[in-house]
Scaffold this motif. Structure first.
Motif, short mmCIF file in Angstrom:
data_model
loop_
_atom_site.label_atom_id
_atom_site.label_comp_id
_atom_site.label_asym_id
_atom_site.label_seq_id
_atom_site.Cartn_x
_atom_site.Cartn_y
_atom_site.Cartn_z
N LEU A 140 0.87 -1.29 0.08
CA LEU A 140 0.07 -0.01 -0.12
C LEU A 140 0.97 1.14 0.11
CD1 LEU A 140 -2.73 1.40 0.06
CD2 LEU A 140 -2.63 1.08 2.71
N LYS A 141 2.15 1.36 0.72
CA LYS A 141 2.85 2.24 0.70
C LYS A 141 3.42 2.45 -0.73
CE LYS A 141 6.28 2.22 3.85
NZ LYS A 141 6.06 3.71 4.81
N GLY A 142 3.66 1.56 -1.60
CA GLY A 142 4.03 1.77 -3.02
C GLY A 142 2.89 2.39 -3.78
N LEU A 143 1.61 2.06 -3.66
CA LEU A 143 0.45 2.55 -4.15
C LEU A 143 0.45 3.99 -3.92
CD1 LEU A 143 -2.92 1.59 -5.15
CD2 LEU A 143 -2.74 3.37 -3.66
N ARG A 182 8.06 0.27 -5.64
CA ARG A 182 8.64 -0.80 -5.01
C ARG A 182 9.20 -0.50 -3.97
NH1 ARG A 182 8.01 -4.96 -9.05
NH2 ARG A 182 7.23 -4.14 -11.28
N LEU A 183 9.66 0.58 -3.82
CA LEU A 183 10.79 0.94 -2.66
C LEU A 183 10.58 0.36 -1.28
CD1 LEU A 183 13.51 2.33 -2.38
CD2 LEU A 183 12.31 4.43 -1.91
N ALA A 184 9.49 0.50 -0.81
CA ALA A 184 9.07 0.14 0.62
C ALA A 184 9.11 -1.53 0.58
CB ALA A 184 7.72 0.37 0.99
N LEU A 185 8.78 -2.28 -0.45
CA LEU A 185 9.20 -3.69 -0.58
C LEU A 185 10.58 -4.04 -0.60
CD1 LEU A 185 5.99 -4.56 -2.43
CD2 LEU A 185 6.55 -5.60 -0.67
N LEU A 236 -3.73 4.98 -16.50
CA LEU A 236 -2.79 3.71 -16.28
C LEU A 236 -3.58 3.13 -14.80
CD1 LEU A 236 -0.41 6.07 -16.86
CD2 LEU A 236 0.82 4.07 -17.43
N SER A 237 -2.98 1.93 -14.73
CA SER A 237 -3.23 1.42 -13.47
C SER A 237 -1.84 1.57 -12.37
CB SER A 237 -3.34 -0.38 -13.50
OG SER A 237 -2.42 -0.78 -13.85
N ASN A 238 -2.37 1.40 -11.20
CA ASN A 238 -1.34 1.56 -10.27
C ASN A 238 -1.45 0.32 -9.16
OD1 ASN A 238 0.30 2.46 -7.89
ND2 ASN A 238 -0.71 4.17 -7.39
N GLU A 239 -0.72 -0.47 -9.51
CA GLU A 239 -0.93 -1.86 -8.70
C GLU A 239 0.17 -2.83 -8.17
OE1 GLU A 239 -2.51 -4.86 -11.46
OE2 GLU A 239 -2.56 -3.45 -12.97
N PRO A 240 0.93 -2.10 -7.13
CA PRO A 240 1.85 -2.92 -6.65
C PRO A 240 1.15 -3.96 -5.75
CG PRO A 240 1.82 -0.54 -5.78
CD PRO A 240 0.42 -0.60 -6.62
N GLY A 241 2.01 -5.15 -5.47
CA GLY A 241 1.63 -6.31 -4.85
C GLY A 241 2.56 -6.98 -3.98
N GLU A 288 0.94 1.84 11.83
CA GLU A 288 2.17 2.17 12.42
C GLU A 288 3.63 2.36 11.34
OE1 GLU A 288 2.30 -2.19 13.24
OE2 GLU A 288 0.68 -0.43 13.38
N LEU A 289 3.29 1.70 10.04
CA LEU A 289 4.19 1.43 9.03
C LEU A 289 4.18 2.61 8.20
CD1 LEU A 289 4.38 -2.19 8.40
CD2 LEU A 289 5.86 -0.94 10.02
N LEU A 290 3.07 3.40 8.34
CA LEU A 290 2.89 4.49 7.46
C LEU A 290 3.49 5.74 7.81
CD1 LEU A 290 -0.96 4.08 6.41
CD2 LEU A 290 0.99 3.27 5.21
N THR A 291 4.09 6.31 7.07
CA THR A 291 4.68 8.02 7.32
C THR A 291 3.56 8.80 7.66
OG1 THR A 291 4.99 8.62 5.21
CG2 THR A 291 6.79 7.46 6.01
N GLN A 292 3.74 10.03 8.00
CA GLN A 292 2.62 11.06 8.30
C GLN A 292 2.17 11.37 6.83
OE1 GLN A 292 0.94 11.82 11.19
NE2 GLN A 292 -0.35 12.58 9.76
N PRO A 293 3.00 11.87 5.97
CA PRO A 293 2.34 11.99 4.49
C PRO A 293 1.54 10.86 3.97
CG PRO A 293 4.58 12.63 4.82
CD PRO A 293 4.40 11.94 5.97
N GLU A 294 1.89 9.56 4.17
CA GLU A 294 1.26 8.74 3.66
C GLU A 294 -0.15 8.46 4.26
OE1 GLU A 294 4.87 5.77 2.36
OE2 GLU A 294 4.08 5.45 4.42
#
Length: 590
Positions: free
Chosen positions: A427-430, A452-455, A498-503, A550-556
């Protein structure tokens, strides 16, 4: 016949005709991704049903080359077929032409069905085979062993996509394409890809499941336009639209005869057109091999088309919320399977205005089946679903105003801490891709890492592209743009959807994917150039029960809260009762 029996029969025909290797691409004469039943040759032979991949058969070996979306699915469907899985793009997997050259004897013969082979593939095969003393021939061997292959006799009607939805007239589209022809020095242009034919003429059909297209070709000159189609499919309005645009309508079967009349012309044609088209044209013609000009024009949506997307996203969002409420509240209370869940979702969408059908077969993966990226649940034998574990649902709708594609991953029971962590990383990637600002001239490959960066930071990844283009009441997969690791030189241009679909996929355990559709838009011009960002189009909340906040940053967190507030504003007035109460809880800030 089983797949292994079909391969035995094919090898017998190969032996009779002195053919050392036979290639079966996943294609039809129009190089479509999704195929009419009579052109599903690779699926018929191998049993593999994925949308991408091809099979090579030699006298004693067989291989299926396909991409990472199908590395889990393919071995299941290839079982006992005698076909080995070749994981395309992975280290150690041989190039299929190099593999053929190693497997066949010196001065060997390789055969394909030319009408289902892209010219670009034919050219590359011819060159690389010849370097080893081997040759390529057109020999459609499957015609001799697929004896019960039938062509659909159904006359699916072709109908008008009016300018009120298309945003641009047929005359204006033809004028734009002719301008591009002139720039390229072309006197004749052949359009064979079905979505490009349909877009150019503002027509739609239903000859291919889930794709509102019809079988047809367009032959365009400076002064003439000809459509080759089953004439019985055209209704009165379609015929009038063609007459008004000075498009001559001819029988589908006459296309190749017409090509024989093209003489000493400069022919603009896609290298992805089928090889038989190239062979039907006289040698005194000059080929200008380039992408179909209408392909890029189609990808850049006009404001009417973008408004169509926004309209159907609200309608689709209502259907999705009703569906997700039903799924999360009825699992474990009523009998359901992965297949029946897909049917139920279609039913919710069908309640919406101007619903035409699904934009692809719903992917409903419960528990470990979620890890099969393009899993297709069958009516018989699909997994029973209860109020335990997690489920991935990837689906979409075709509406007269636009096309949708959305994935949501939900908890039906208690999601594990590990699942929540991986779900949040995806979700962070999306979110990161949704928030990105980028300069004019940026390509999708340059944005892929944001998703992909968070993964990656946790040593994890997913084996598919992050984003594909989406059509306007058209094919759910559309080029030329994408967002993925592979190099694609096409710039992202305002109007592209486009789609935005990390997994994240844990084989034999679970699958995770989050997907929204996004549109490129111009944001601002500074001293350093013009910058773009993405408009999020999809309107549907994410399941907070699978998010480790808790894994999400404030901007996220801010993005997610703002997104859910927007969903609330867009959908709450179209929901009632318990569904609305649940929805309002889902969109509460975290």
């Amino acid at each position: 016949m089983t797949s292994s029996e079909k391969i035995v029969a094919l090898r017998q025909k190969m032996s009779e005709n002195n053919i050392d290797a036979f290639i079966v691409y996943s294609a039809d004469p129009h190089m479509s991704e999704y195929l009419p039943e009579e052109w599903q040759e690779r699926s018929w032979l191998s049993g593999f049903t994925g949308s991408a991949g091809f099979v090579v058969i030699t006298k004693d070996k067989a291989g299926l080359w396909t991409d990472g979306r199908y590395f889990v699915q393919a071995p299941i469907e290839l079982k006992d077929s005698g076909i080995d899985l070749m994981k395309d793009g992975m280290e150690g997997t041989p190039n299929y032409i190099d593999w053929i050259n190693e497997q066949i004897p010196e001065n060997g013969t390789v055969a394909v069905n030319a009408i289902a082979t892209a010219h670009a593939n034919w050219e590359l095969l011819t060159e690389k085979l010849a370097a080893k003393g081997n040759k390529l021939v057109d020999f459609p061997l499957l015609k001799e062993i697929w004896k019960d292959r039938t062509t659909s006799a159904q006359k699916n009607p072709v109908f008008v996509q009016p300018i009120e939805r298309a945003g641009k007239s047929v005359n204006d589209k033809l004028a734009d394409i002719r301008t591009k022809m002139e720039e390229l020095g072309a006197s004749v242009h052949i359009i064979s890809s079905l979505d490009d034919v349909a877009w150019t003429l503002n027509l739609r059909g239903s000859d291919v499941q889930s794709n509102p297209v019809f079988l047809g070709y367009v032959l365009l000159t400076k002064n003439e336009a000809k459509l080759f189609i089953d004439l019985e499919k055209l209704d009165v309005d379609s015929r009038k639209q063609m007459d008004d645009a000075w498009v001559k309508m001819l029988p589908y079967e006459e296309f190749y005869k017409e090509l024989d009349k093209v003489n000493d012309e400069k022919v603009l044609i896609s290298p992805n057109g089928n090889q038989s088209i190239f062979e039907a044209l006289k040698e005194n013609n000059t080929f200008i091999k380039a992408p179909v000009p209408g392909n890029l024009m189609k990808a850049i949506k006009n404001e009417t088309e973008l408004q169509g997307f926004r309209t159907v996203m609200q309608r689709d969002g209502v259907a999705m919320v009703k569906f997700l409420y039903w799924l999360t509240h009825q699992a474990g209370k009523e009998a359901m399977t992965e297949f029946s869940i897909g049917e139920k979702l279609r039913g919710f969408r069908a309640e919406g205005k101007n619903f035409v059908g699904e934009s692809f077969g719903s992917i409903v993966g419960y528990k470990e089946n979620g890890a099969i990226m393009h899993y297709s649940a069958k009516s018989e034998g699909s997994k029973d679903v209860t109020n335990q574990d997690t489920i991935l649902v990837d689906s979409g709708g075709q509406y007269l105003e636009g096309t949708t594609d959305i994935t949501r991953t939900s908890a039906l029971g208690n999601a594990s801490a590990e699942f929540k962590e991986n779900c949040t990383l995806a979700l962070k990637g999306l979110i990161q891709l949704s928030m990105v600002k980028f300069p004019k001239g940026t390509r999708g490959v340059q944005l892929d890492a944001f998703a992909r960066l968070a993964l990656w930071k946790e040593g994890k990844d997913y084996n598919h592209g992050t984003g594909h283009g989406v059509g306007s009441f058209m094919n759910v997969h559309e080029g030329p743009q994408n967002i993925r690791k592979d190099m694609n030189f096409q710039e992202l241009i305002p109007g592209m959807v486009l789609s935005n679909e990390p997994g994240f996929y844990y084989e034999n355990h679970y699958g995770i994917r989050h997907e929204n559709l996004i549109a490129v838009r111009e944001l601002e011009t500074t001293d350093f150039g013009t910058f773009y960002d993405f408009e999020t189009l999809t309107i549907c909340p994410f399941d907070k029960n699978v998010i480790a906040t808790e894994l999400l940053t404030q901007p996220e967190k801010d993005w997610l809260n703002n997104y859910h507030a927007w969903c609330k504003k867009k959908l709450e007035n179209d929901l009632q009762g318990e569904v609305k109460d649940w929805f309002l809880e889902m969109v509460q800030p975290i």
